[in-house]
Design a protein around this motif. Structure first.
Motif, short mmCIF file in Angstrom:
data_model
loop_
_atom_site.label_atom_id
_atom_site.label_comp_id
_atom_site.label_asym_id
_atom_site.label_seq_id
_atom_site.Cartn_x
_atom_site.Cartn_y
_atom_site.Cartn_z
N GLN A 3 6.40 -3.67 12.43
CA GLN A 3 7.04 -4.92 12.80
C GLN A 3 8.24 -5.25 11.91
OE1 GLN A 3 3.95 -7.85 12.60
NE2 GLN A 3 2.70 -6.89 14.19
N GLN A 4 8.10 -4.96 10.62
CA GLN A 4 9.10 -5.45 9.67
C GLN A 4 10.17 -4.43 9.29
OE1 GLN A 4 7.29 -7.76 6.44
NE2 GLN A 4 5.56 -8.25 7.77
N THR A 5 10.02 -3.18 9.74
CA THR A 5 11.05 -2.18 9.45
C THR A 5 11.83 -1.79 10.70
OG1 THR A 5 9.53 -0.31 9.74
CG2 THR A 5 9.72 -1.26 7.52
N ASP A 6 11.25 -1.99 11.87
CA ASP A 6 11.95 -1.75 13.13
C ASP A 6 12.56 -0.35 13.20
OD1 ASP A 6 12.80 -2.48 15.68
OD2 ASP A 6 14.73 -3.24 14.95
N GLY A 7 11.82 0.62 12.70
CA GLY A 7 12.29 2.00 12.78
C GLY A 7 13.38 2.38 11.79
N LYS A 8 13.72 1.47 10.89
CA LYS A 8 14.78 1.73 9.92
C LYS A 8 14.17 2.23 8.61
CE LYS A 8 17.73 -1.80 11.99
NZ LYS A 8 18.40 -3.11 11.80
N PRO A 9 14.98 2.92 7.78
CA PRO A 9 14.45 3.49 6.53
C PRO A 9 13.98 2.41 5.55
CG PRO A 9 16.83 3.72 6.63
CD PRO A 9 16.40 3.26 7.98
N PHE A 10 12.97 2.76 4.78
CA PHE A 10 12.42 1.80 3.83
C PHE A 10 11.70 2.51 2.69
CE2 PHE A 10 9.01 2.57 6.89
CZ PHE A 10 7.90 2.73 6.09
N LEU A 11 11.45 1.75 1.64
CA LEU A 11 10.60 2.18 0.54
C LEU A 11 9.47 1.17 0.44
CD1 LEU A 11 10.05 3.97 -2.01
CD2 LEU A 11 11.40 2.29 -3.29
N TYR A 12 8.25 1.66 0.44
CA TYR A 12 7.07 0.79 0.41
C TYR A 12 6.21 1.17 -0.79
CZ TYR A 12 2.35 -0.78 1.72
OH TYR A 12 1.10 -1.35 1.73
N ALA A 13 5.66 0.16 -1.45
CA ALA A 13 4.79 0.43 -2.59
C ALA A 13 3.62 -0.54 -2.60
CB ALA A 13 5.57 0.30 -3.90
N GLU A 14 2.45 -0.01 -2.92
CA GLU A 14 1.27 -0.83 -3.16
C GLU A 14 1.06 -0.83 -4.67
OE1 GLU A 14 -1.94 0.74 -0.82
OE2 GLU A 14 -0.89 0.38 1.08
N VAL A 15 1.36 -1.96 -5.29
CA VAL A 15 1.34 -2.02 -6.75
C VAL A 15 0.10 -2.76 -7.25
CG1 VAL A 15 3.85 -1.87 -6.92
CG2 VAL A 15 2.79 -4.11 -6.78
N PRO A 16 -0.59 -2.20 -8.23
CA PRO A 16 -1.80 -2.85 -8.76
C PRO A 16 -1.43 -4.05 -9.63
CG PRO A 16 -1.28 -0.91 -10.06
CD PRO A 16 -0.30 -0.92 -8.90
N ASP A 17 -2.39 -4.97 -9.76
CA ASP A 17 -2.10 -6.18 -10.55
C ASP A 17 -2.89 -6.26 -11.85
OD1 ASP A 17 -4.67 -6.75 -9.73
OD2 ASP A 17 -4.13 -8.45 -8.46
N GLY A 18 -3.67 -5.22 -12.15
CA GLY A 18 -4.45 -5.23 -13.38
C GLY A 18 -5.79 -5.91 -13.25
N GLN A 19 -6.04 -6.53 -12.09
CA GLN A 19 -7.30 -7.23 -11.84
C GLN A 19 -8.06 -6.62 -10.67
OE1 GLN A 19 -8.19 -9.64 -13.99
NE2 GLN A 19 -6.24 -9.30 -15.05
N GLY A 20 -7.65 -5.44 -10.26
CA GLY A 20 -8.30 -4.78 -9.13
C GLY A 20 -7.67 -5.10 -7.79
N GLY A 21 -6.64 -5.94 -7.79
CA GLY A 21 -5.96 -6.29 -6.55
C GLY A 21 -4.68 -5.49 -6.36
N THR A 22 -4.06 -5.67 -5.20
CA THR A 22 -2.85 -4.92 -4.86
C THR A 22 -1.85 -5.83 -4.17
OG1 THR A 22 -4.06 -2.83 -4.56
CG2 THR A 22 -1.93 -3.01 -3.49
N THR A 23 -0.57 -5.66 -4.51
CA THR A 23 0.51 -6.35 -3.82
C THR A 23 1.33 -5.32 -3.07
OG1 THR A 23 0.63 -8.05 -5.54
CG2 THR A 23 2.53 -7.84 -4.08
N GLN A 24 1.65 -5.61 -1.81
CA GLN A 24 2.43 -4.69 -0.99
C GLN A 24 3.90 -5.09 -1.05
OE1 GLN A 24 0.14 -5.67 2.55
NE2 GLN A 24 -0.76 -3.62 2.58
N LEU A 25 4.74 -4.18 -1.54
CA LEU A 25 6.17 -4.44 -1.69
C LEU A 25 6.97 -3.57 -0.73
CD1 LEU A 25 6.54 -4.59 -5.59
CD2 LEU A 25 6.20 -6.50 -3.99
N LEU A 26 8.01 -4.15 -0.16
CA LEU A 26 8.85 -3.44 0.81
C LEU A 26 10.32 -3.61 0.47
CD1 LEU A 26 9.16 -1.98 3.59
CD2 LEU A 26 9.21 -4.26 4.64
#
Length: 216
Positions: free
Chosen positions: A128-151
């Motif tokens: 939905q958010q890239t619409d077929g265009k190039p991107f870099l995606y990362a799932e970064v840890p937060d040190g507490q066992g959680g994850t933030t998704q960055l685009l």
């Protein structure tokens, strides 16, 4: 393990399908990748580490085989992951935003083991958010066992090794951002691979499936 790994905890999840982009993979393949990510989270958690995932969907010269880069990040450094990615991003014109679900949507939580087998992770949101265009995606840890998704939406020139660069900086190994400085002799590479395989074995769900097929 990739050629010229940053460290012994730098791995690749490589789908069997020879597609250039993870966006071209079918949903079953995404589900399997999510299972590997979930298993790797447990594997690294047993070593007091958290999982960093990098997906670079940018066209490069020559044939490419899509893959996810994953790195086990020591808990002591995991909390700084987002800050390092964003700080280094400012230097290389890589601007991240959080991958957000809409008001009527709920993002898959691929960190929940019970749901991993059925989850396609961030696939739908990325569509939905890239619409077929190039991107870099990362799932970064937060040190507490959680994850933030960055685009990051890639426009124009892009530092194709940015994900590796940021991971190397996070681990205080900036020189190892260049894989050529990390290549080791074949015997040492094989030893590292065998060490990982022996440690990974108890988390490898594919071995259980093979046993079930043999017993059927």
């Amino acid at each position: 393990m990739p050629k010229g790994a940053i460290c012994g905890d730098h791995l690749l999840i490589v789908p069997i399908a020879h597609d250039a982009s993870t966006m071209a993979l079918d949903e079953d393949t995404w589900r399997e990748m999510e299972r590997f990510k979930s298993a790797l989270r447990r594997y690294f958690a047993s070593q007091d580490k958290e999982l960093l995932v990098i997906d670079r969907n940018v066209a490069t010269l020559g044939a490419t085989h899509c893959h996810l880069q994953v790195v086990g990040v020591p808990k002591a450094k995991a909390e700084a992951t987002r800050r390092v990615f964003e700080t280094e991003g400012e230097r290389y014109h890589v601007k991240f935003e959080e991958l957000q679900a809409g008001a009527d949507e709920k993002a898959d939580d691929s960190t929940v083991d019970d749901d991993a087998a059925a989850s396609t992770g961030p696939l739908e949101l990325l569509r939905q958010q890239t619409d077929g265009k190039p991107f870099l995606y990362a799932e970064v840890p937060d040190g507490q066992g959680g994850t933030t998704q960055l685009l990051h939406h890639v426009e124009g020139k892009h530092y194709v090794q940015f994900g590796r660069h940021a991971a190397a900086c996070l681990l205080d190994m900036p020189r190892r951002a260049n894989w050529k400085f990390c290549v080791v002799p074949k015997p040492e590479e094989e030893k590292l691979t065998q060490t990982f395989k022996s440690q990974w074995k108890q988390y490898d769900f594919t071995l259980e499936e093979d046993d079930e097929e043999e017993g059927a």
